[in-house]
Motif scaffolding. Structure first.
Motif, short mmCIF file in Angstrom:
data_model
loop_
_atom_site.label_atom_id
_atom_site.label_comp_id
_atom_site.label_asym_id
_atom_site.label_seq_id
_atom_site.Cartn_x
_atom_site.Cartn_y
_atom_site.Cartn_z
N LEU A 23 0.82 -1.20 0.00
CA LEU A 23 0.00 0.00 0.00
C LEU A 23 0.86 1.26 0.00
N ALA A 24 1.92 1.26 0.80
CA ALA A 24 2.83 2.41 0.84
C ALA A 24 3.55 2.56 -0.50
N VAL A 43 0.82 4.05 9.79
CA VAL A 43 1.97 4.38 8.93
C VAL A 43 1.69 5.62 8.12
N PHE A 44 0.50 5.73 7.56
CA PHE A 44 0.20 6.90 6.74
C PHE A 44 0.08 8.18 7.56
N LEU A 45 -0.39 8.08 8.80
CA LEU A 45 -0.43 9.25 9.68
C LEU A 45 0.99 9.70 10.04
N LEU A 46 1.87 8.74 10.27
CA LEU A 46 3.26 9.09 10.57
C LEU A 46 3.95 9.70 9.35
#
Length: 80
Positions: free
Chosen positions: A19-20, A75-78
């Motif tokens: 996803l990343a 992960v996306f918030l970070l």
């Protein structure tokens, strides 16, 4: 650690990495090809939606999907 738990964690971690990677590639493509922000947003939504359609074949339980979603959100918030 049991082998089933190891496979489960591997599927969860691999999914978050994928996803990343989709987000990273789409962002780079948008900068290089000078895509409209709306088009890059749609590309991300389409690609992630298509990937989510494979979840019934990848994951064995709803708990794995929930853990993947929680980890991806973290992960996306970070990353922001």
């Amino acid at each position: 650690m049991s082998t089933e738990l190891a496979w489960s964690l591997g599927r969860i971690g691999g999914s978050v990495v994928l996803l990343a990677l989709v987000m990273f590639v789409t962002t780079r493509l948008a900068k290089v090809a000078r895509l409209d922000p709306e088009l890059s947003r749609k590309l991300i939504h389409i690609s992630l939606g298509l990937y989510c359609l494979t979840f019934p074949w990848i994951f064995g339980s709803a708990l794995e999907v929930a853990a993947t979603c929680a980890l991806a959100c973290g992960v996306f918030l970070l990353a922001r």
